[in-house]
Enzyme design. Structure first.
Site, mmCIF file in Angstrom:
data_model
loop_
_atom_site.group_PDB
_atom_site.id
_atom_site.type_symbol
_atom_site.label_atom_id
_atom_site.label_comp_id
_atom_site.label_asym_id
_atom_site.label_seq_id
_atom_site.Cartn_x
_atom_site.Cartn_y
_atom_site.Cartn_z
ATOM 1 N N CYS A 88 0.815 -1.221 0.000
ATOM 2 C CA CYS A 88 0.000 0.000 0.000
ATOM 3 C C CYS A 88 0.847 1.269 0.000
ATOM 4 C CB CYS A 88 -0.959 -0.005 1.182
ATOM 5 S SG CYS A 88 -2.158 -1.338 1.033
ATOM 6 N N CYS A 215 -14.469 -0.941 7.196
ATOM 7 C CA CYS A 215 -13.577 -1.263 6.076
ATOM 8 C C CYS A 215 -13.649 -0.153 5.032
ATOM 9 C CB CYS A 215 -13.991 -2.572 5.418
ATOM 10 S SG CYS A 215 -14.139 -3.947 6.584
ATOM 11 N N LYS A 341 -11.220 5.298 3.655
ATOM 12 C CA LYS A 341 -12.577 4.866 3.997
ATOM 13 C C LYS A 341 -13.585 5.330 2.957
ATOM 14 C CE LYS A 341 -15.926 3.234 6.424
ATOM 15 N NZ LYS A 341 -16.587 2.908 5.161
ATOM 16 N N HIS A 345 -9.675 3.358 -2.072
ATOM 17 C CA HIS A 345 -8.317 2.848 -1.921
ATOM 18 C C HIS A 345 -7.833 2.057 -3.143
ATOM 19 C CE1 HIS A 345 -4.652 1.473 -0.291
ATOM 20 N NE2 HIS A 345 -5.074 0.436 0.383
#
Lengths: 401, 485
Positions: A88, A215, A341, A345
């Site tokens: 990431c 998530c 969030k 992502h």
């Protein structure tokens, strides 16, 4: 003696696509969309780019290996283009490559672009990990997913501080509610509906104790930056110059998984943030950092990260969170653009997207989300899993030279 | 003196009440109502004959030196590999020596367990071997709504044969070998094909076991009055009783066939029953053991003084006592792959298992062997070229360190609904071992609602992957949270 990166490199321009389920756009489409905004913002021509770095993570479902995808999609003029991948942190790694290249004096102007096309696999969540962990680990690793890997941290944190898991869940819920409120103000965010604490707490369980609203969004998107020296930026007529104050990276070496670790913090973030504050000349981050975009892949990640960044004291993040310390109107607003969030992502793009928000805020261009007179913006990525991960931290701020 | 030096067993923790099968399937084949009593032991979804064999072997080897094994014989009709030594996997799981040890599979017949025991005894008697472990295990899939589904249970047993510290001396053996076929499984077929019950009962068990017992008694000039316990399988309980009656054996001296509490564990069953009998045996007791299938093997043992102080780690009775009811017939059917449920696209990923990487990591993956740094003494897993302790980081200064039999505690965990699993949520977490070291592992045999940080775990060898395309079964170790203790 190394002197660090502080004020050696300026951001000349940035671009970022709308993140989301971009069913009709290829990764090439997304790169071009981010790039066009970026180069227009920089006010230069493509032929002035001397080198480029591409950040992507899941190459096998994405643009494939090598940096050819970016070179071809952007029709770059046969310059050096390098693909970087570090989970990431891939987007921030692309930025680091371009920044260091300029700082070294090897190039005057360099491009960093990150992209991820996640919604081409046919199922929710990130792609499964068998290709990401190697054949050796494939023989024994648990049957894990990203939410499961981070969910463990919540049980570890609750145990360390003697908290009921429901208390931790309540602070986690506040985190998600705050990010949804911020995301609602951002036209480029993937998820733009505010939610209530009750909705978050009642959401279906994904990996105990993380519910669906703990998530982050799984999104397609791209973001990019063009960097140069502050002198060149000034010579190109730029005002309100934003420079890089710190760029740090720290990786696990196996101690968390195999030796000594409390299971309630990120070893890497704790280390990288200390180094970043030193590089940026920041003495008291709780007072000096104006705003943050941290790696809130899951609400518990953000909660624990507040302590690893030395903003909240150990064991005190839940209290700060519940006090609104990290809300948009709080002392250190966090995830002002909605965060992973709600902004979403797309892995390779995420680090650059965070820098994009800091850049806009520092230049007073953040629209409805604009904060008052920020000085330092911190970005943070955490790739991998709590027990083995890659952490990148960036600090950018107004150029005061 | 040659004989049994240790024994152990493994019965999986799930029980299926036969009434559950009747309630779900009698509409299709009402005859199963005739045997609706009792319950049978059922392997968890990640268990098979090989994993149960390893569990029984560890139960038997607790307190014994696994490095002293020079023979590992595995008996089963349901081995995961047709061509790859299954006993070799058990040996690797035990971290037994590679040099100087013989691993062998005994298969294709339900009496393979007793035949393997005979081979082990002969090897020790001849002086060629010193410590031979015989493990028998079966996990037989059955079609729904069959008598096989009613009768068969899952389980394993292990018996160690040697010359030192003998707890039951070998007193003789006899074999009857004939091609009597009561059922068979053709090559490549999934299920047993059986002949009618009357044939199996009356001409099979009912005649062949008594004939073999008489043959044994004649050979050794013994009579049944000398025998303290007669141990023979037969899943027809009335026939089981009738055999004893026909031979004139007092029912009190007949070992229970475990039909009511376990079911017939196939190849394992004679040894499972033997292990149960040994738990009750007193010095001087003679035990007659029969294995049935295409004839009959007879073995006779006499308990020594040493049996008085011997208790298995958990044993057959310990495993039978710790049980959980599997109350969903659909779950049972799914665990046995009898019905198709969607695992989702995420579950489709199917890279091949690297045989080369497995070879390099065989101790780690199959034996759960980590390392201990010889400089700083830190136990660690997974083994890496350099010590993990930051103040040490010594390269290549390691000795093997076995984690398989080390108890541990849960440091952090989750129950993951996103992971493709036959029994969601997929539970896993980080475990810290007593004595040092950690491992990031799957959990099994637990309900997620009962799992807590700090809970004790024991490690268990389990099936980790089943590659339907390439026919490969992968194994690794999982943590079993000790909910009750």
């Amino acid at each position: 003696m190394a002197s660090g990166i502080r004020d050696k490199v300026a951001i000349l321009g940035m671009g970022c696509t709308r993140f989301g389920e971009r069913w009709n756009d290829s990764p090439e489409d997304l790169m071009v969309e981010a790039f066009q905004e970026c180069i227009a913002d920089a006010g230069i021509e493509k032929k002035q780019l001397q080198a480029a770095w591409l950040g992507t993570c899941f190459d096998e479902i994405n643009v494939g290996k090598s940096a050819l995808s970016a070179s071809i999609a952007l029709r770059l003029p046969n310059i050096a283009v390098t693909r970087v991948e570090n989970f990431c942190a891939s987007g921030t790694e692309a930025f680091r490559g371009a920044v260091y290249a300029v700082a070294s004096g090897a190039y005057d102007i360099a491009l960093a672009i990150g992209v991820e096309k996640l919604k081409d696999i046919g199922y929710g969540g990130l792609p499964e990990f068998s290709s990401a962990i190697g054949v050796g680990n494939s023989l024994w690793f648990p049957n894990l997913t990203a939410p499961g890997g981070f969910a463990m941290l919540a049980t570890g944190y609750a145990a360390k501080y003697g908290l009921d898991i429901q208390e931790v869940k309540k602070a986690m819920a506040h985190i998600s509610v705050k990010s949804h409120a911020n995301g609602a103000l951002n036209p480029k965010a993937h998820l733009r509906k505010p939610v209530t604490e009750e909705q978050v707490l009642m959401s279906p369980m994904i990996a105990f104790p993380l519910g669906l609203f703990d998530c982050c969004g799984v999104s397609d998107g791209s973001a990019c930056a063009i960097v140069t020296t502050p002198e060149i930026a000034r010579s190109l007529g730029k005002k309100d110059i934003v420079t890089v104050k710190a760029l740090q990276l720290a990786l696990s070496n196996g101690t968390e998984m195999s030796y000594d670790w409390d299971g309630a913090h990120f070893v890497t973030t704790t280390r990288a943030s200390t180094a970043a504050y030193e590089e940026a000349g920041i003495k008291n981050p709780r007072e000096e950092i104006s705003m943050m975009e941290v790696h809130d892949c899951f609400s518990i990640t953000e909660l624990v990260t507040m302590e690893d960044l030395h903003i909240s004291e150990r064991g005190k993040a839940p209290a700060d969170i519940m006090d609104g310390f990290y809300d948009r109107g709080g002392r250190v607003p966090c995830q002002v653009d909605g965060g992973l969030k709600c902004f979403g992502h797309p892995i390779g793009a995420s680090g650059l997207r965070m820098l994009y928000e800091m850049y806009l805020q520092l230049q007073g261009r953040a629209g409805e989300r604009q904060l008052g007179n920020p000085r330092y913006g911190l970005t943070h990525n955490l790739g991998g899993f709590p027990m083995m991960n890659v952490c990148s931290i960036g600090i950018v701020g107004r150029y005061e030279g | 003196m040659v004989g049994i030096t240790s024994y152990g067993g493994y019965i999986p923790r799930y029980r299926v009440s036969r009434m559950l099968i009747v309630q779900n399937m009698a509409w299709y084949f009402p005859v199963i109502m005739a045997v609706a009593g009792g319950e049978k032991a059922v392997a968890n979804w990640d268990e098979d004959s090989l994993s149960m064999a390893v569990a029984a072997a560890y139960d038997c080897m607790a307190g014994k030196d696994r490095r002293a094994l020079d023979g590992i014989y595995l008996a089963s009709t349901t081995l995961p590999f047709a061509d790859r030594l299954n006993a070799g996997i058990v040996a690797a799981a035990l971290n037994a020596p590679e040099h100087g040890a013989t691993a062998a599979d005994f298969s294709s017949c339900l009496k393979a367990g007793t035949t393997a025991a005979m081979a082990a005894i002969e090897a020790v008697q001849s002086g060629q071997k010193n410590n031979v472990l015989v493990v028998a295990s079966d996990q037989r899939r059955t079609k729904m709504a069959t008598m096989f589904e009613m009768f068969y249970g899952d389980g394993a047993a292990a018996i160690l044969f040697g010359r030192d510290e003998v707890i039951a001396e070998f007193k003789g053996s006899y074999s009857l070998s004939c091609d009597f076929v009561d059922h068979y499984k053709g090559y490549g077929k999934e299920f047993d094909y059986g002949w009618e019950e009357r044939w199996v009962r009356d001409e099979g068990y009912g005649k062949i076991i008594p004939e073999a017992i008489r043959g044994f008694l004649k050979k050794y000039g013994m009579n049944l009055a000398d025998i303290g316990k007669v141990v023979y399988p037969c899943y027809f309980t009335t026939t089981h009783r009738a055999i004893a009656k026909g031979l004139g054996i007092d029912p009190a001296r007949v070992q229970d066939n475990l039909h009511n509490i376990c079911g017939d564990t196939g190849t394992a069953h004679p040894l499972v029953m033997l292990a149960a009998a040994l738990e009750q045996a007193k010095p001087g007791d003679k035990i007659l053991l029969a294995g049935f299938g295409q004839g009959c093997d007879i073995l006779c043992f006499e308990a020594t003084e040493k049996i008085a102080g011997f208790t298995p780690a958990k044993g057959v009775s310990g495993h039978l006592a710790s049980k959980v009811d599997l109350t969903s017939y659909q779950k049972f059917a799914k665990f046995r792959d009898l019905i198709v449920a969607d695992l989702g696209i995420r579950g489709e990923a199917n890279p091949n298992a690297s045989l080369t990487a497995l070879w390099r990591k065989r101790k780690m993956v199959l034996g759960f062997v980590g390392v201990k740094c010889t400089r700083c003494g830190t136990p660690q897993f997974p083994p890496m070229p350099m010590c993990v302790k930051p103040e040490c980081n010594a390269a290549g200064a390691f000795e093997d360190y076995e984690f398989a039999d080390k108890p541990g505690k849960i440091q952090m965990f989750t129950g993951d609904m996103l992971s493709p699993s036959v029994d969601p949520p997929a539970a896993y977490g980080l475990v810290t071992f007593d004595g040092g070291g950690k491992a990031f592992v799957d959990f099994t045999d637990c309900e997620i609602s009962q799992v807590k940080v700090g809970m004790q775990v024991k490690m268990s060898f389990r099936r980790r992957s089943k590659d339907q395309v390439r026919g490969y079964t992968g194994y690794f170790w999982k943590a079993v949270p000790q909910v009750a203790g």
